[in-house]
Structure formats: structure tokens, C-alpha cells
Design a protein around this motif. Structure first.
Motif, mmCIF file in Angstrom:
data_model
loop_
_atom_site.group_PDB
_atom_site.id
_atom_site.type_symbol
_atom_site.label_atom_id
_atom_site.label_comp_id
_atom_site.label_asym_id
_atom_site.label_seq_id
_atom_site.Cartn_x
_atom_site.Cartn_y
_atom_site.Cartn_z
ATOM 1 N N PHE A 1 0.802 -1.235 0.000
ATOM 2 C CA PHE A 1 0.000 0.000 0.000
ATOM 3 C C PHE A 1 0.828 1.276 0.000
ATOM 4 O O PHE A 1 0.345 2.318 -0.406
ATOM 5 C CB PHE A 1 -0.974 0.002 1.186
ATOM 6 C CG PHE A 1 -0.320 0.167 2.541
ATOM 7 C CD1 PHE A 1 -0.043 1.428 3.047
ATOM 8 C CD2 PHE A 1 0.003 -0.950 3.309
ATOM 9 C CE1 PHE A 1 0.544 1.572 4.301
ATOM 10 C CE2 PHE A 1 0.591 -0.809 4.556
ATOM 11 C CZ PHE A 1 0.873 0.457 5.053
ATOM 12 N N SER A 2 2.063 1.202 0.459
ATOM 13 C CA SER A 2 2.866 2.424 0.557
ATOM 14 C C SER A 2 4.090 2.344 -0.341
ATOM 15 O O SER A 2 4.998 1.544 -0.101
ATOM 16 C CB SER A 2 3.315 2.635 2.006
ATOM 17 O OG SER A 2 4.355 3.573 2.061
ATOM 18 N N ARG A 3 4.079 3.178 -1.348
ATOM 19 C CA ARG A 3 5.212 3.195 -2.274
ATOM 20 C C ARG A 3 6.490 3.596 -1.543
ATOM 21 O O ARG A 3 7.560 3.020 -1.737
ATOM 22 C CB ARG A 3 4.895 4.199 -3.377
ATOM 23 C CG ARG A 3 5.730 3.973 -4.587
ATOM 24 C CD ARG A 3 5.243 4.801 -5.726
ATOM 25 N NE ARG A 3 6.419 5.334 -6.393
ATOM 26 C CZ ARG A 3 6.393 6.252 -7.283
ATOM 27 N NH1 ARG A 3 5.262 6.793 -7.647
ATOM 28 N NH2 ARG A 3 7.490 6.653 -7.858
ATOM 29 N N GLU A 4 6.313 4.565 -0.664
ATOM 30 C CA GLU A 4 7.473 5.062 0.074
ATOM 31 C C GLU A 4 8.112 3.954 0.923
ATOM 32 O O GLU A 4 9.333 3.800 0.941
ATOM 33 C CB GLU A 4 6.976 6.185 0.979
ATOM 34 C CG GLU A 4 7.996 7.233 1.284
ATOM 35 C CD GLU A 4 7.368 8.272 2.182
ATOM 36 O OE1 GLU A 4 6.569 9.073 1.657
ATOM 37 O OE2 GLU A 4 7.642 8.250 3.391
ATOM 38 N N LEU A 5 7.239 3.189 1.585
ATOM 39 C CA LEU A 5 7.739 2.079 2.403
ATOM 40 C C LEU A 5 8.476 1.077 1.522
ATOM 41 O O LEU A 5 9.560 0.597 1.860
ATOM 42 C CB LEU A 5 6.556 1.399 3.112
ATOM 43 C CG LEU A 5 6.861 0.130 3.898
ATOM 44 C CD1 LEU A 5 7.697 0.433 5.134
ATOM 45 C CD2 LEU A 5 5.563 -0.569 4.319
ATOM 46 N N ASN A 6 7.897 0.771 0.386
ATOM 47 C CA ASN A 6 8.526 -0.185 -0.526
ATOM 48 C C ASN A 6 9.879 0.303 -1.006
ATOM 49 O O ASN A 6 10.809 -0.474 -1.178
ATOM 50 C CB ASN A 6 7.623 -0.427 -1.742
ATOM 51 C CG ASN A 6 6.551 -1.434 -1.418
ATOM 52 O OD1 ASN A 6 6.737 -2.264 -0.546
ATOM 53 N ND2 ASN A 6 5.418 -1.337 -2.081
ATOM 54 N N GLU A 7 9.958 1.596 -1.234
ATOM 55 C CA GLU A 7 11.217 2.119 -1.756
ATOM 56 C C GLU A 7 12.322 2.101 -0.706
ATOM 57 O O GLU A 7 13.487 1.943 -1.033
ATOM 58 C CB GLU A 7 11.004 3.532 -2.314
ATOM 59 C CG GLU A 7 10.436 3.435 -3.723
ATOM 60 C CD GLU A 7 9.888 4.739 -4.245
ATOM 61 O OE1 GLU A 7 10.059 5.772 -3.575
ATOM 62 O OE2 GLU A 7 9.276 4.701 -5.337
ATOM 63 N N GLU A 8 11.932 2.232 0.538
ATOM 64 C CA GLU A 8 12.983 2.295 1.557
ATOM 65 C C GLU A 8 13.346 0.927 2.131
ATOM 66 O O GLU A 8 14.397 0.772 2.718
ATOM 67 C CB GLU A 8 12.596 3.247 2.689
ATOM 68 C CG GLU A 8 11.573 2.678 3.639
ATOM 69 C CD GLU A 8 11.189 3.680 4.715
ATOM 70 O OE1 GLU A 8 11.182 3.289 5.883
ATOM 71 O OE2 GLU A 8 10.917 4.849 4.365
ATOM 72 N N TRP A 9 12.462 -0.069 1.960
ATOM 73 C CA TRP A 9 12.737 -1.373 2.583
ATOM 74 C C TRP A 9 13.366 -2.346 1.595
ATOM 75 O O TRP A 9 12.911 -2.477 0.461
ATOM 76 C CB TRP A 9 11.464 -2.001 3.140
ATOM 77 C CG TRP A 9 11.802 -3.288 3.852
ATOM 78 C CD1 TRP A 9 11.709 -4.552 3.339
ATOM 79 C CD2 TRP A 9 12.360 -3.414 5.153
ATOM 80 N NE1 TRP A 9 12.157 -5.461 4.259
ATOM 81 C CE2 TRP A 9 12.574 -4.790 5.387
ATOM 82 C CE3 TRP A 9 12.710 -2.507 6.160
ATOM 83 C CZ2 TRP A 9 13.106 -5.280 6.577
ATOM 84 C CZ3 TRP A 9 13.243 -3.002 7.357
ATOM 85 C CH2 TRP A 9 13.432 -4.366 7.538
#
Ligand code: N01
Length: 558
Positions: A65-73
Motif C-alpha cells: 500500500f505504501s510506495r514510500e515504504l517499498n522504496e525504503e525497505w
């Protein structure tokens, strides 16, 4: 004094965390999560047995659901283990500031619907009381440990553990004689690791099953970059496949290829490893003859790996079609039986009679043990829900309502339990899928539904019993369209728990199809549900007027 809130969520695993974020931060509801464990993580908090590792590949085992989370993890391995998954969930909690609304170390013991107030009154084992309009069970499908009632356990002089409640400080197995009961996904992961440290490992096998090598490995920088740059595509695949994994099922039948080609396909899948073996042909789960070819290939592998012919025969004497019980993946499971310190006891030939002060006595021998490991699974799907005394309209108890098996509409709600939602509940694809993808779909559906209710001034929602009945029929029909119905002794049927009704619990029609059904139901104004406004006697039936007619393409989805 009751703590008054809008929504209460039970469980702080993948499901509960996202549900909290969605209800609180998207809908603006005052929301609280109650969690029995001492920290977040759900299944990963409890299952810390030796060898525990996720069977889903890490690039799809995540929230989308979170692009930002995906990009940082970034995951480090093909299959993450509990410490890394717990770090991931910890990061999610930190990023979305979730911990402040989670109460750890408190188990929900009862939940009672107060019809007059339209509130759920919830009690915990630490004496707290909550009153909430919406109650969401995010209790997991496999969180209620199944410890078989074998006579004599109380007399055992050593120590014993269930894998699903493994001590967090670990168990020192060095120099110990360990007996492991159970050879499902857990036992198959645990045995090779236990054997590396224990003085001796005796594996007590009741039903052998097929396992394919996991082939875990660190992820390469190239793969990590590919994952970072292709989230949308990975998500699109996971949302369009029947099982929520990020691999597609091959568009060919076994009979479309020659025996040599088939052998090469299986060899390649074996070399690649993982649950993808199931995706080599599209008819493996629907055609017995097709399935036989996979089964034979895997049995031949067992016989080729395991040196002792008697042990190999016991491991390969599998009585159900491939993947009709949940298929495990392993790291050196069969190779473990070539070690000098490992013995297999075939319980079908030599059943357990009792546990003695010294160990386990089977019909033919007493096996001296210091530690017994119960890798005996769970009271799956319904167990965690029925462990709570849940009472709906007119004091009706969920335990009574589900005496003959779970009754749900879409695995999301039970009739007579207004505003009570189950994430990945029985009757939903749940355990047949890569769980985070199924969880995300449920959380988003529930959140949209509650948003709809509030927007339209509707006080409560519950399913029409007719729709529940039709859904139950459809769940059976979906299972019967596959070979899953040929393994009647699987936990999918509740067969591992004595006295549990034999009902196929998950929805085998596939996650993609299920998603479409749920979207359709919502688009038709929650077709098949009753929507109540307080003070209104009449129930505004869903506008579609079809009360749960999910006219979907027939045929298997798994
Ligand atoms: O449990 P299981 P599990 N005497 O029920 C045996 C998920 N998972 O914990 O088949 C002797 O599959 C039982 O024998 P039988 C996954 O969905 C995921 O292994 O009933 N034996 C069986 O061999 C999985 O399917 C991952 O005859 C007894 C074993 O115990 C689910 O959890 C990892 C017995 C239980 O196998 C459950 O797996 C691990 C008795 N009285 C698990 N009672 C990952 O993805 C039971 N058995 C990370």
C-alpha cells in the motif's frame, strides 16, 4: 470504566497493523489494537522455532500500500526469517506511528454485542474493558497451537515445546536427544536445523508429504534493484494470480508436452526451488493424471536422496495428491535422514502408544528423549476466533453458531454479528495464498465498507443468512472443482483436531476471482449484506437485490 473508541482490532500482526493504520489514518477513527503477545508480529512473534522461515518469496511478502515504504525497505534473502520480518514490521509501526495505539500483553477473552447501544463490549485477561462500534479480528489463521492429547505427557521427565510457542530465548539443543512429532511445513523446516545441534533427532512421522527445496540465498544487488524499480509490476502480478504470489502459473497442461519435456520442466522447477513448483502446469490441481506426474517426480527425488531404502520408502509413501495438503519447502530435509544422528519412526507402521517419563513409547519400542518438539500444527482458521467468547445479536455465541462449521459471507462477516469483521476468516482465500496480499485486500475492503457506512449514516452491517448459505455452497463447489477435496485429512478440513467439524475452510476459487467478487459486492451497495439504521425497523437491503449472487466463472482458482 470502559474505554470508548470507534474501532477495536484484535491482533498486531500483518493484518492488525495495517487495519489500525487504515481505520485511524484513512478514516480518522479512534482505533485501538489489543495484542496477546509482548510485541508486534503475530505469527512471527510466536513461531521462532529452529529453521523458521517464510515460504513466500520476500519481494512479494510485504505490504504494497505504501510506495514510500517499498522504496525504503530492502529484504536481504529470498525467504526472510522471523528476525528480519519482525524488523520490517517494526519499521512499519515506526513509520506510521502505530505503537501508540497498540496495547501489548493483553488477550481478548470475550466480546459481546450490545444491540441497544450498537457497541461491542470487549474484555481482556488483564481486566480492561473496551466499547467499540466496530470489531475487527486480525487474529491470524494459524495461531492456536494444536497439542495432541497423547497420554502420559504430564509424566514426561524432560522438557517439551510446541513450535508455535517457541521460547524467545531459544532452547539449547546441544547434546540433547530430541523427538519431533509432526512433518508438515514446520516440522520439515525444523528437523534439519535441530539435527545440526542435537545429539540425536527422532522424527515421528504420521503422514509423509511432498517437499521441494526452498533454495534460499542472499538476494543479489541486481535483484534488489529490480525489486525496487518494479513494485507496481510485482503488485500487479500478485493481485492477478490465484494465490497472491508474484509468479504466474504456466499456461499449459501436462498433456501439452512430451514426457521428456515434462521431466525437464520439473527438473528446472526443482533446481529453482520454492512454491513455484506448483506453477509448472495449470492442471496440477485439477487433473489427477497431471498431478500424478508431479507426485511421481517428487517421490523419485526422495528415493534418490535418502540412502536408507526403508527410510526412503516411508518418506515417499505419500497418500494424497501433490499440493492437496499445504506443500512445504525445505532446506536439506531429505538429506537430514542421511545423518548418523537422525532416525525416522513411521507412525503408520508403529504408532505412538504413550509418552513415558523417559520418552515416547511406540508399539515396538521406547525412544529415550530429553526434549519433545510438537510440530503438530494449529487449530486452524476457526481456532483463534473461537478461543474468544464472541456473542452477537440476542447473545448468540459464535462457538454455537459455528458448531457444525464456520458460517460466513466472503469470510468477512458472520450472520448475527453486526459490525464484526474477520480478516482472512474462514471462507476467504487466506491460507491458500501469500498472506500479506490477501490481508491487504481484506483490510482495504473492510476500511472501505466502514467508510461507506459512516458516509451513508448506516449504523451496522451484517450478512444476509441466505447470502451466507450461498457463499458456503460456493466455497464447497470451489474446493470440489480441485483435487484439494482428495486430502480429507488435511487441516484445511479441520481434520487435525479431534472433534472439529470436517468442512473445507478456505476459499479455493483463487484470490483474483475472490477480489472481483468482493469488489462487485461493494459496488452493488454491499449486496448480500443487511445495512441497518438505528430506529429503522426495515433493513435497507443491498440495491443489487441479488443477495449474494456471485455469478462467477466456474472452475478452479487455485
Ligand atoms: O502444521 P501441519 P505445521 N501424532 O498441521 C502431525 C503454515 N506454515 O505447523 O498430517 C502424530 O501442517 C501431522 O500429521 P498428519 C503453513 O500454512 C507456514 O507444519 O495430521 N503426528 C503433521 O505431520 C502450514 O501448512 C510456514 O497425519 C501428528 C504435523 O503434525 C501451516 O502453517 C512455515 C499428530 C502438523 O502439520 C501449518 O504447518 C510453517 C499426532 N497426534 C508453517 N498431530 C511458512 O511459510 C499432528 N501430527 C513460513
Amino acid at each position: 470504566m470502559d474505554v470508548e473508541i470507534d474501532a477495536l482490532v484484535i491482533g498486531a500482526g500483518f493484518a492488525g497493523l495495517y487495519q489500525l493504520h487504515s481505520l485511524r489514518d484513512r478514516l480518522g477513527l479512534s482505533t485501538r489494537v489489543l495484542e496477546a503477545g509482548g510485541d508486534l508480529g503475530g505469527t512471527w512473534y510466536w513461531n521462532r522455532y529452529p529453521g523458521a522461515r517464510c515460504d513466500s518469496e520476500s519481494h512479494a511478502y510485504r505490504y504494497f500500500f505504501s510506495r514510500e515504504l517499498n522504496e525504503e525497505w530492502e529484504w536481504s534473502e529470498r525467504y526472510p526469517g522471523p528476525p528480519e520480518i519482525l524488523r520490517y514490521l517494526g519499521r512499519v509501526a515506526e513509520k506510521f506511528d502505530l505503537r501508540r495505539d497498540i496495547r501489548f500483553g493483553c488477550r481478548v477473552v470475550s466480546a459481546r454485542y450490545d444491540e441497544t447501544a450498537n457497541r461491542w463490549l470487549v474484555q481482556t485477561d488483564v481486566g480492561e474493558r473496551y466499547a467499540a462500534t466496530y470489531l475487527v479480528a486480525a487474529v491470524g489463521c494459524l495461531s492456536s497451537a494444536n497439542i495432541p492429547d497423547i497420554p502420559g505427557l504430564g509424566e514426561f521427565g524432560g522438557r517439551w515445546f510446541h513450535t508455535g510457542k517457541w521460547p524467545h530465548e531459544g532452547v539449547d539443543l546441544a547434546g540433547q536427544r530430541v523427538g519431533q512429532i509432526g512433518t508438515g511445513s514446520t516440522g520439515i523446516q525444523a528437523a534439519p536445523v535441530i539435527a545440526q545441534t542435537a545429539a540425536h533427532l527422532t522424527v515421528f512421522q504420521r503422514t509423509p508429504t511432498y517437499s521441494v527445496p526452498a533454495r534460499n540465498a542472499p538476494l543479489t544487488p541486481e535483484f534488489k534493484r529490480w525489486v525496487r524499480e518494479n513494485h507496481a509490476e510485482i503488485r500487479a502480478i500478485a493481485c492477478s494470480t490465484p494465490n497472491g504470489h508474484a509468479f504466474r502459473i504456466a499456461d499449459r497442461n501436462v498433456a501439452d508436452v512430451t514426457p521428456d519435456e515434462r521431466q525437464a520442466i520439473y527438473e528446472a522447477a526443482w533446481a529453482r526451488g520454492g512454491l513455484q513448483f506448483r506453477a509448472t502446469f495449470r492442471d496440477l490441481m485439477t487433473d489427477q493424471a497431471a498431478n500424478d506426474t508431479a507426485a511421481e517426480f517428487l517421490k523419485a527425488r526422495i528415493r534418490a536422496i535418502v540412502r536408507d531404502p526403508k527410510t526412503a520408502a516411508a518418506l515417499a509413501d505419500i497418500d494424497h495428491p501433490y499440493a492437496t495438503k499445504r506443500p512445504p519447502i525445505d532446506t536439506d530435509y531429505y538429506e537430514t535422514f542421511n545423518r548418523g544422528n537422525v532416525t525416522l519412526v513411521d507412525l503408520r507402521a508403529d504408532p505412538i502408544e504413550r509418552i513415558t517419563p523417559r520418552g515416547i513409547r511406540t508399539r515396538s519400542a521406547e525412544h529415550a528423549l530429553d526434549i519433545i518438539v510438537f510440530a503438530t500444527g494449529f487449530d486452524a482458521m476457526t481456532g483463534p476466533l473461537l478461543a474468544i467468547d464472541i456473542r452477537g445479536r440476542d447473545g448468540r455465541a459464535l462457538r454455537e453458531e459455528w458448531r457444525a462449521g464456520p458460517q460466513t459471507y466472503l469470510g468477512l462477516q458472520a450472520p448475527g454479528f453486526p459490525n464484526f469483521f474477520t480478516i482472512t476468516g474462514p471462507g476467504s482465500p487466506s491460507v491458500l495464498t501469500n498472506m500479506p496480499v490477501a490481508i491487504e485486500q481484506h483490510v482495504e475492503w473492510i476500511t472501505d465498507c466502514i467508510g461507506y457506512l459512516r458516509q451513508h449514516g448506516i449504523d451496522s452491517i451484517e450478512p444476509d443468512p441466505e447470502a451466507v448459505q450461498r457463499w458456503g455452497e460456493h466455497v464447497n463447489e470451489a474446493a470440489n472443482a480441485t483435487l484439494l477435496s482428495k486430502a480429507k485429512h488435511s487441516w484445511y478440513y479441520g481434520a487435525n483436531v479431534p472433534g472439529k467439524p470436517r468442512v473445507f475452510m478456505p476459499y479455493a476459487g483463487g484470490l483474483a476471482r475472490y477480489r472481483r467478487i468482493c469488489e462487485d459486492v461493494a459496488a452493488k451497495g454491499y449486496d448480500g449484506f443487511w445495512l441497518h439504521r438505528r430506529g429503522e425497523r426495515e433493513i435497507p437491503r443491498a440495491r443489487g437485490g441479488t443477495a449474494g449472487e456471485f455469478a462467477v466463472a466456474r472452475g478452479p482458482g487455485v
